[in-house]
Design an enzyme around this catalytic site. Structure first.
Site, PDB file in Angstrom:
ATOM      1  N   LYS A 172       0.883  -1.328   0.027  1.00 17.70           N
ATOM      2  CA  LYS A 172      -0.174  -0.026  -0.114  1.00 17.70           C
ATOM      3  C   LYS A 172       0.874   1.207   0.059  1.00 17.70           C
ATOM      4  CE  LYS A 172      -3.529   2.824   0.448  1.00 17.70           C
ATOM      5  NZ  LYS A 172      -4.494   3.035  -0.483  1.00 17.70           N
ATOM      6  N   LYS A 240      -1.131  11.605   6.053  1.00 21.48           N
ATOM      7  CA  LYS A 240      -0.937  10.376   6.814  1.00 21.48           C
ATOM      8  C   LYS A 240      -0.126   9.200   6.055  1.00 21.48           C
ATOM      9  CE  LYS A 240      -3.753   7.519   7.124  1.00 21.48           C
ATOM     10  NZ  LYS A 240      -4.246   6.292   6.298  1.00 21.48           N
TER      11      LYS A 240
HETATM   12  P1  NAP Z   1     -12.861   8.969   6.672  1.00 19.18           P
HETATM   13  O1  NAP Z   1     -13.965   9.104   5.787  1.00 19.18           O
HETATM   14  O2  NAP Z   1     -12.341  10.054   7.306  1.00 19.18           O
HETATM   15  O3  NAP Z   1     -13.331   8.061   7.885  1.00 19.18           O
HETATM   16  C1  NAP Z   1     -12.415   7.689   8.833  1.00 19.18           C
HETATM   17  C2  NAP Z   1     -13.160   6.471   9.900  1.00 19.18           C
HETATM   18  O4  NAP Z   1     -12.533   6.252  10.940  1.00 19.18           O
HETATM   19  C3  NAP Z   1     -14.447   7.233  10.511  1.00 19.18           C
HETATM   20  O5  NAP Z   1     -15.459   6.127  10.493  1.00 19.18           O
HETATM   21  C4  NAP Z   1     -13.947   7.327  11.774  1.00 19.18           C
HETATM   22  O6  NAP Z   1     -14.965   7.457  12.934  1.00 19.18           O
HETATM   23  C5  NAP Z   1     -13.212   6.308  12.108  1.00 19.18           C
HETATM   24  N1  NAP Z   1     -12.244   6.632  13.276  1.00 19.18           N
HETATM   25  C6  NAP Z   1     -11.371   7.471  13.218  1.00 19.18           C
HETATM   26  N2  NAP Z   1     -10.612   7.601  14.244  1.00 19.18           N
HETATM   27  C7  NAP Z   1     -11.225   6.654  15.235  1.00 19.18           C
HETATM   28  C8  NAP Z   1     -11.068   6.341  16.494  1.00 19.18           C
HETATM   29  N3  NAP Z   1      -9.886   6.483  17.188  1.00 19.18           N
HETATM   30  N4  NAP Z   1     -11.911   5.182  16.977  1.00 19.18           N
HETATM   31  C9  NAP Z   1     -12.662   4.848  16.383  1.00 19.18           C
HETATM   32  N5  NAP Z   1     -13.129   5.193  14.925  1.00 19.18           N
HETATM   33  C10 NAP Z   1     -12.403   6.304  14.426  1.00 19.18           C
HETATM   34  O7  NAP Z   1     -11.859   8.320   5.973  1.00 19.18           O
HETATM   35  P2  NAP Z   1     -11.683   7.129   4.835  1.00 19.18           P
HETATM   36  O8  NAP Z   1     -11.432   7.873   3.618  1.00 19.18           O
HETATM   37  O9  NAP Z   1     -13.023   6.362   4.997  1.00 19.18           O
HETATM   38  O10 NAP Z   1     -10.561   6.241   5.065  1.00 19.18           O
HETATM   39  C11 NAP Z   1     -10.429   5.214   5.995  1.00 19.18           C
HETATM   40  C12 NAP Z   1      -9.011   4.459   5.867  1.00 19.18           C
HETATM   41  O11 NAP Z   1      -9.085   3.837   4.533  1.00 19.18           O
HETATM   42  C13 NAP Z   1      -7.744   5.143   6.237  1.00 19.18           C
HETATM   43  O12 NAP Z   1      -6.798   4.473   6.561  1.00 19.18           O
HETATM   44  C14 NAP Z   1      -7.442   5.521   4.682  1.00 19.18           C
HETATM   45  O13 NAP Z   1      -6.170   5.775   4.467  1.00 19.18           O
HETATM   46  C15 NAP Z   1      -8.081   4.234   3.959  1.00 19.18           C
HETATM   47  N6  NAP Z   1      -8.084   4.632   2.384  1.00 19.18           N
HETATM   48  C16 NAP Z   1      -8.941   5.671   2.022  1.00 19.18           C
HETATM   49  C17 NAP Z   1      -9.138   5.862   0.374  1.00 19.18           C
HETATM   50  C18 NAP Z   1     -10.004   6.969   0.041  1.00 19.18           C
HETATM   51  O14 NAP Z   1     -10.119   7.218  -1.314  1.00 19.18           O
HETATM   52  N7  NAP Z   1     -10.952   7.675   0.811  1.00 19.18           N
HETATM   53  C19 NAP Z   1      -8.540   4.937  -0.473  1.00 19.18           C
HETATM   54  C20 NAP Z   1      -7.823   3.899   0.324  1.00 19.18           C
HETATM   55  C21 NAP Z   1      -7.807   3.738   1.646  1.00 19.18           C
HETATM   56  P3  NAP Z   1     -15.769   8.967  12.847  1.00 19.18           P
HETATM   57  O15 NAP Z   1     -16.837   9.043  11.968  1.00 19.18           O
HETATM   58  O16 NAP Z   1     -16.452   9.056  14.252  1.00 19.18           O
HETATM   59  O17 NAP Z   1     -14.904  10.126  12.791  1.00 19.18           O
END
Ligand code: NAP
Length: 298
Positions: A172, A240
Site C-alpha cells: 500500500k 498520513k
Molecule cells: P474517513 O472518511 O475520514 O473515515 C474515517 C473513519 O475512521 C470514520 O468512520 C471515523 O469515525 C473512524 N475513526 C477515526 N479515528 C477513530 C478512532 N480513534 N476510533 C474509532 N473510529 C475512528 O476516512 P476514509 O477515507 O474512509 O479512510 C479510512 C481508511 O481507508 C484510512 O486508513 C484511509 O487511509 C484508507 N483509504 C482511504 C481511501 C479513500 O480514497 N478515501 C482509499 C484507500 C484507503 P468518525 O465517523 O467518528 O470520525
C-alpha cells in the site's frame, strides 16, 4: 452465508464497503464512533452495535476501516475494543492504511487471545468502495487469507495475497508513491493547460484515454476543472499515508525525492487549513506558486 461479518469504521470508504457486504448477502453488524453515520446502513438492514467489542461478540469476522495507526489500536485493543468481544478463532480484516510494524504488533497481541488477523489495505478511492471494485493488498497466513477471501471479494475486484502479516501495508505504501506522483503530474499538466490558454475540458477529452491517462486523471481532473474540492480522499489522510511512506523509506535508507517534495506541498495546504479537502486540491499549492487559478466553478 455461514460466517457472520462485522464492520467497524463507516467513513467515506467504510460506508460503501459495508453496503457491498450486505449486497453480497451477509448480515452485517456495524459500529461507528460517530453514531449518526450508522443510520443509513441500519435503515438498509445492518445491525447497529454499541462498540467494537459488541460487533466482535456477534461476529466471526470483523472488518476494520478507520483513519490511522492509533485509531486501529483503539478499535482493536482499546477499552471497548474488538479483543474484548471476539471469540477465539475470530478473524480481523484490517482495511485501514497504517504502519506495517504496528500491524504485526497488533496481530501478535490478538493472537494471544487466539484471534487471527490479516492486513488488507485498499486502493480505488470512494468510487471503488461504492462499486465494490477495490484493489486489495493482503498480508497474512495462507489459511486466514483464504478465509477472508469471500469477504474481500464482496468489496473488491483485484485481490492479491502478497505475503505474511504487514506485507499488504508495505505494498500500500508503494501504491501511495504512485498515487501522489500521478496527482502532482495531473496538477502540473492542468496548470500548464490553463496558462497556455486552452480549454481544460477539451484538453481532458483529448488526452485522458491516451498514454498520459491514469485513474487519478480520469476521476479527479474533472473535479479540478470545476473547482470541486469535495474529498474522495482527504488531504489530511493523504499526508498520513505519506508519513508512513517516508518513514518506511527512511528505515530502509531509500531516497524518495519526488514523494518528499509532494509531502511538503501537501504540508503547505494543511498549514492553510485545507486538510479536509480532497487530495486533488494539491493543485492549490501550484496556484499559490504561480498566481494562476486553474479551472472555474460551474
Ligand atoms: P474517513 O472518511 O475520514 O473515515 C474515517 C473513519 O475512521 C470514520 O468512520 C471515523 O469515525 C473512524 N475513526 C477515526 N479515528 C477513530 C478512532 N480513534 N476510533 C474509532 N473510529 C475512528 O476516512 P476514509 O477515507 O474512509 O479512510 C479510512 C481508511 O481507508 C484510512 O486508513 C484511509 O487511509 C484508507 N483509504 C482511504 C481511501 C479513500 O480514497 N478515501 C482509499 C484507500 C484507503 P468518525 O465517523 O467518528 O470520525
Amino acid at each position: 452465508m455461514s460466517e457472520r461479518v462485522g464492520f467497524v469504521g463507516l467513513g467515506i470508504m467504510g460506508q460503501g464497503m459495508a453496503r457491498n457486504l450486505m449486497k453480497a448477502g451477509y448480515t452485517v453488524h456495524v459500529w461507528n464512533r460517530t453514531a449518526s453515520k450508522m443510520a443509513p446502513l441500519a435503515a438498509e438492514g445492518a445491525h447497529a452495535a454499541a462498540s467494537p467489542a459488541d460487533v466482535a461478540a456477534q461476529c466471526d469476522i470483523v472488518v476494520t476501516c478507520v483513519s490511522d495507526t492509533p485509531d486501529v489500536e483503539a478499535v482493536l485493543l482499546g477499552e471497548a475494543g474488538i479483543i474484548h468481544g471476539a471469540k477465539p478463532g475470530a478473524l480481523v480484516i484490517d482495511c485501514s492504511t497504517i504502519s506495517p510494524q504496528a500491524t504485526r504488533d497488533f496481530a501478535a497481541k490478538l493472537s494471544e487471545k487466539s484471534i487471527r488477523m490479516v492486513d488488507a489495505p485498499v486502493s480505488g478511492g470512494s468510487e471503488g468502495a461504492a462499486r465494490g471494485t477495490l484493489t486489495i493488498m493482503v498480508g497474512g497466513a495462507d489459511e486466514d487469507v483464504e478465509r477472508a477471501k469471500p469477504v474481500l471479494q464482496a468489496m473488491g475486484k483485484t485481490i492479491t495475497h502478497i505475503g505474511e502479516i504487514g506485507s499488504g501495508q508495505v505494498v500500500k505504501a508503494v501504491n501511495q508513491v504512485l498515487v501522489v506522483g500521478n496527482c502532482l503530474a495531473m496538477c502540473e499538466a492542468l496548470l500548464l493547460a490553463q496558462a497556455g490558454g486552452v480549454d481544460l475540458q477539451k484538453t481532458f477529452d483529448a488526452i485522458s484515454q491516451g498514454a498520459a491517462g491514469s485513474w487519478m486523471f480520469t476521476n479527479r481532473a474533472p473535479q479540478i476543472i470545476r473547482r470541486d474540492w469535495r474529498p474522495g480522499f482527504t488531504i489530511a489522510l493523504q499526508q498520513k499515508d505519506l508519513r508512513l511512506v517516508l518513514d518506511a523509506a527512511d528505515e530502509l535508507g531509500v531516497p524518495l525525492p519526488g514523494t518528499s517534495l509532494i509531502f511538503q506541498l501537501y504540508r503547505t495546504l494543511e498549514a492553510r487549513n485545507l486538510g479536509l479537502e480532497g487530495n486533488h486540491a494539491l493543485v492549490k499549492a501550484l496556484e499559490y506558486l504561480s498566481g494562476i487559478q486553474v479551472g472555474a466553478e460551474s
